[in-house]
Structures are given as structure tokens and as C-alpha cells.
Design an enzyme around this catalytic site. Structure first.
Site, short mmCIF file in Angstrom:
data_model
loop_
_atom_site.label_atom_id
_atom_site.label_comp_id
_atom_site.label_asym_id
_atom_site.label_seq_id
_atom_site.Cartn_x
_atom_site.Cartn_y
_atom_site.Cartn_z
N TYR A 155 0.84 -1.19 0.00
CA TYR A 155 0.00 0.00 0.00
C TYR A 155 0.88 1.24 0.00
O TYR A 155 1.79 1.36 0.81
CB TYR A 155 -0.88 0.01 1.25
CG TYR A 155 -1.84 -1.16 1.32
CD1 TYR A 155 -3.16 -1.02 0.89
CD2 TYR A 155 -1.42 -2.40 1.80
CE1 TYR A 155 -4.04 -2.10 0.94
CE2 TYR A 155 -2.30 -3.47 1.85
CZ TYR A 155 -3.60 -3.32 1.42
OH TYR A 155 -4.46 -4.38 1.46
N HIS A 194 -7.34 -0.16 -1.91
CA HIS A 194 -6.62 -1.23 -2.61
C HIS A 194 -5.11 -1.02 -2.57
O HIS A 194 -4.65 0.11 -2.55
CB HIS A 194 -7.10 -1.29 -4.07
CG HIS A 194 -8.48 -1.82 -4.17
ND1 HIS A 194 -8.79 -3.11 -3.87
CD2 HIS A 194 -9.64 -1.21 -4.51
CE1 HIS A 194 -10.09 -3.30 -4.03
NE2 HIS A 194 -10.64 -2.17 -4.41
N LYS A 232 -2.57 -3.67 -10.44
CA LYS A 232 -1.41 -3.35 -9.62
C LYS A 232 -0.17 -3.41 -10.50
O LYS A 232 -0.22 -3.95 -11.60
CB LYS A 232 -1.29 -4.35 -8.47
CG LYS A 232 -2.55 -4.43 -7.61
CD LYS A 232 -2.37 -5.35 -6.42
CE LYS A 232 -3.70 -5.76 -5.82
NZ LYS A 232 -4.56 -4.66 -5.38
#
Lengths: 351, 351
Positions: free
Chosen positions: B288, B299, B330
Site C-alpha cells: 500500500y 486497494h 497493480k
């Protein structure tokens, strides 16, 4: 009033009241000889809920003492506790079983309904042996239950997977009416030089990839299959012909797992499915269930990875494979190659 | 009228007209001493386009003969041809380079603009060595170009990846104002028993996972970090204290790659990022970038996998990792752990 229990080996024995208060109302433990026996996971959970006290050699154990002791008595106790607590808190009745837990369907309970799932509990760190997994599948199959794999990660999150044997079949009927054609093995791929055969193979069987108009490149498994079915003959750069043995030998020197890949490919093709490389998905194959010609091709249905009969799964890699398959709306299938080829479906499950 | 060329070693020498017709108009080859020199990939492509003929020892070579010969002269010639053809057909001007090809930006060409990409060509079957990759990144960085990895799969499909060094940083400032607390190592995870410390660690640092109200389970890397920063002391079941050396030794016996994982974890934490297990994604960590408390968590941004400085990538696994990261929005990052920890971004690229 908490019920009083005694730790005795790997079980906790609860006084007589326990049967009424814990088993008859909530199906904790197993009644025996007028007392109630709890497993250590059940005990820890009821201790956490402050429903029981636990005594050992005249001393009362608090949660920390009991948990530390249980962890030294039972291998992977923390995992059992984490999964047990999770299942109970989501409203399932749970009893011990050979694999770990038996879990009753929602609305069901011991004495009323049979168990639905057998849960096998493991940690992400413990490698999973394919022979063990197959044995569990067989056991659970014979009992007409469903096998669930509960994998606890290093931060104690649980992921549930359903595992089962499956049969795959598709609609592709290969009719390759052409006279035998000659193709060349160059380095690690095969080239078909005849433009008519190239088009036929690609359009009617989805073999290979056109290198340009008229020339088709085939992968090693595709070439081997077409060699074995008598559609192609394959020569080396020096024009020497390769038979099945010498071709598959050469292919195995290029890819060490060629033969297990080929066995899975062959079984898929012979079941009417169309396997193509799954490289972009990190598996051996992506597989199409429906195929009626190259123009109507849509998305593939399965990702298939071939493994040896004594394969050892890294759960991290298994997790990644299943996650990726789901994210592209395909099913993850392992092809276990032995005397025969068995397909194992592994899918994420929301219990 | 086709231009006539002679195969000479690994190059084709085209008569003088070639400079005007092939180089000045379309930037094929390199003019030298009044002739034009072509690489074998350029030659095969121009032969396929029927722009040249190729002669060798007085004999004309057709496409099949030339291709077979080229494949025996140059390692991985098929791969070079497939990638060269693909890039040209998508409108790029391409010249040979140390890594494979230099590619000019759209609208640019040799003599007008510098090349933008250096393309490294490989096959899915060839393992990629991290030291080699780092060397290429450095070379290309020094030339202020971008490094592109072109991976050709067994069916000759190409996937392009951009690879570069990157710096990661986040917004999490750890302020854990609590007196040192005692936690227990049980089997393969650590439990914090004090409920205040458990809440502080979880809510303000996103450490561990609450096992229930008041008890926090920590992973081995988390525990080691909190031990090293003096927040926790860790004891075994027998209450013996573990210092950093003995804890990391014990952790390394549980996970053989513990130390490289820990080095990456430490670097991420010290850069203001919050790493949590990436097990569900098949990587060491999900990370994160923004963290201001557990309630506002959204997310994660990166998937990070720690690898040793001499790691050998399987391109199938690399492909799966990047694909999975993209499918969950990601970025895939490898943490190369050596004297220092370097982060390498690897992302799919549409050239």
C-alpha cells in the site's frame, strides 16, 4: 456459569451438563460415556467465548496458557483454530474428520443431515503432494462429499479451494484430408512450407501460427501430434526424417517436461478440445471447448497445466494460477500425467 | 525488378541501387562502401516481400532455403525474424543493436531521430538471468533509452514487456508509542497477547491480523521488524527470549527465503510503504502506498516479489506474475536483494 473441563491428552472432558448445553444446542464436541469430549480447537474457541474453563493438573489455564499448551500438543494447532473459528463464526457446524474437519451444510447439523464438505487444512508454507491430494479426493469421493482445501497464509487469512476430478470434452472433430506434407524442425519450432497444408491445419484445426502467407509455424507438441497422426513428416535441416521417437527425443532435449505436456495435449485433442499455448497465462495450455473453424473462435474455457504424477505443488504458485484463471474467467485444471491422464479442477470457493 | 544480393557470412551485400531503394526510402540495412549491408532478418523479410533475390555460391536461394540456412547461421534466427517482421509491419524502423534491435519512435527514423527502445529478444524457454537483465538495464539507461523485452512463445506470439529500475515510496509514518510488549512465537507465527498493543499495531501500522478481540497474529517478517525496531520482545513457548539473530535464524528454518523477504520488507517499511502478504496473488507482498490508519485502507498498489541477486527468472512465471498484477490493477515489482535492495518494474507493453 462457565462449564468446567479437564485437559486430558489431546482432548478436553467436560462435565455432564456439557452434553445439554454445548452439544444439544450448538453441536460442540462428542458425547461419550455421560461426558462431552472436545477437541483442542473446540476447547480454545469455547474458552475464548468464555463458555468453559479448562483445568490441567489442578491448575486453571487462561486463554494464553491453554493456547500455548495446545500449540505444543497438536501440530499446526494455530491453523486448526483459525479455520475452526472462521467456519463456526460463519454459522457452520463443524466436527473433526480424517482430513481436518467435516462441515455440515447450512441449515444442517450432526444427527439431522450428513456432512457436505471435508476440509483439508494446510498452511501456504507446506508443499502439497499430488499423491496425497489424489488420495484425499478419492476418500472424499467415495463418501460422496466435496473436498475443500483451506489454505492459511502467513497473516492468517484463509482461502478456500474446491478440488475435484473432472472430465473434459469439446466439439472439435479433426478431419484433415490432405496428403502427407513435409515440414522442417528448425531450432525449437517446426515450419510447414506448403501453403495449402498450412491453411488447412490452421483454419480447420487451429494448429500453429501463420508466419506469413503460406508458411505456418507449429509448436513442438502440435508437430508431434501431427507427426503421430500421419498428417506431417518432419525433417531436420539436413533433410533427415524424424520418426515419433526421435522427434519426441529431440523435443525433450529442448523442453525437459515435453513428454508430460505432450501426453496432456494428446488427451485434450482426442477429447475434442483445442489446446493452444497458455504462455501468456503462465500455464502450458489454454483450451477451447467449442471449435468449428478459425473464423468463429472466441475465448478459451480452461487453463490446463500438466504435472507429473508425483508433483509437489507450491501453494503460492497454485494460488497464483487459480487467481489468474478466475480473473480471466477460465477454469484452472491440472492434468496429472501417469499411466493415464486425470484432470483435476481447482477453484476458489466462497464457503 | 528485384535487387540482387549476395550472402556473405552473416550478412547480405546488396548492389549499389539498394542504398537508394531500400535505405533512403525505408531504412533497411546500413550503407557501406557504396553497397548496402543487410542482416539475415532484414534479408528474410525483404525476400518474403519479393524485393530482393539472394545468391550464395552462384545459386539462388528461395525463401525456404534461405530461411533454413539463416537458422543454422544465427542462434535464435526464427525469433529475430518473427520480432523483426512484427515491428516493421507495425510501422517501426528497426536497426540491429547489442541487445537485438534498436527501434525508432513512431514518426522517427535513422538519421532524423535517436532510437527510443532497445529490444531484447528471447524465447519463453530461455531462462532469464537477473544479473544479465540488470546489465542490460544499466546499458540502456546510460544511453537514455527504454528497455523492452520481447518474449516469443512456443506458438510464435510475441509479448512485449518494459523493464526499468524504479524507486518506491509511501506516506506511512510509523509512530508506535508504546512500552515494549511481549509476544510468543508458536510454530510459524507470533501472537501478541496484550490487547492495547495489538490494537495499536493493527490500527496504526496495519501489522498482523486480529485473531480475535485482543489477540494479534503477526507474520514472521512483521515480527522480525517489530523486534528489530524495539517494539516487541519475542519469546518461545518455554519463555526464552529470542534476539534478532536467533529469531531470524528460527524464521529462516521455517521459510528458506526468509532473509531476502525480510530485507525487502524492511526497505519497503522504511520507505513509508505498508507491505502485507501477497499470498493470494502468488507474490511475497502486496504493498500500500497510502496509509493513514486502518479504517481508510483501500486497494494496494504494488505486488512485490523478493529475489536473490543471482535469481533466474522462468519467463512462464514472470509472464504469469505480470499478467496477474495487471488483471488486479497493480504494478508488478521485483525486489532484487543484494548489498542493497533494488526495485525493478516489469510491465506489459503495447508497442
Amino acid at each position: 456459569m462457565r462449564l468446567s473441563g479437564k485437559l486430558n491428552g489431546n482432548i478436553i472432558i467436560i462435565e455432564k451438563h456439557g452434553i445439554e448445553e454445548l452439544y444439544n444446542t450448538s453441536f460442540y464436541g462428542r458425547p461419550r460415556d455421560g461426558t462431552l469430549e472436545l477437541s483442542l480447537a473446540e476447547g480454545a474457541y469455547l474458552l475464548y467465548l468464555e463458555k468453559i474453563t479448562v483445568w490441567f493438573e489442578g491448575e486453571e489455564l487462561d486463554f494464553k496458557l491453554f493456547f500455548t499448551k495446545a500449540s505444543s500438543l497438536v501440530k499446526n494447532f494455530e491453523l486448526l483454530y483459525i479455520v475452526y473459528k472462521d467456519l463456526r463464526e460463519r454459522g457452520y457446524y463443524v466436527q473433526p474428520s480424517v482430513t481436518g474437519f467435516r462441515v455440515y451444510p447450512r441449515g444442517g447439523h450432526p444427527g439431522k443431515t450428513p456432512a457436505e464438505f471435508f476440509v483439508l487444512i494446510t498452511s501456504e508454507r507446506i508443499p502439497l503432494l499430488l499423491p496425497d491430494l489424489k488420495m484425499h479426493i478419492e476418500t472424499v469421493d467415495n463418501l460422496k462429499k466435496r473436498l475443500v482445501l483451506a489454505i492459511v497464509d502467513e497473516e492468517s487469512d484463509i482461502t478456500f479451494y474446491e478440488v475435484k476430478k473432472t472430465v473434459l470434452s469439446g466439439t472439435c472433430e479433426l478431419k484433415l484430408d490432405c496428403s502427407i506434407s513435409r515440414a522442417s524442425l528448425l531450432e525449437d519450432r517446426v515450419i510447414v512450407w506448403d501453403s495449402q497444408v498450412s491453411n488447412l491445419l490452421h483454419n480447420h484445426g487451429f494448429f500453429g501460427k501463420p508466419m506469413d502467407e503460406g508458411h505456418l509455424q507449429l509448436s513442438l507438441v502440435e508437430s508431434c501430434y501431427l507427426l503421430d497422426t500421419g498428417v506431417l513428416e518432419i525433417v531436420k535441416r539436413d533433410n533427415k526424417r524424424l520418426d515419433f521417437e526421435s522427434f519426441s527425443g529431440a523435443a525433450s532435449r529442448i523442453e525437459s517436461d515435453f513428454m508430460i505436456k505432450y501426453r496432456a495435449y494428446e488427451k485434450l485433442r482426442n477429447s475434442g478440445l483445442v489446446p493452444k499455448t497458455g504462455f501468456k497465462f503462465g500455464t502450458h495450455f489454454r483450451v477451447y471447448r467449442k471449435f468449428e473453424g478459425i473464423s468463429g473462435i472466441s475465448h478459451s474455457d480452461y487453463l490446463v497445466h500438466a504435472v507429473q504424477h508425483d508433483h509437489i505443488f507450491s501453494l503460492q504458485q497454485l494460488s497464483r494460477a487459480v487467481r489468474l484463471a478466475n480473473s480471466v474467467r477460465k477454469e484452472m485444471i491440472y492434468a496429472a500425467v501417469d499411466q493415464q491422464v486425470d484432470f483435476l479442477f481447482i477453484g476458489r470457493m466462497r464457503l
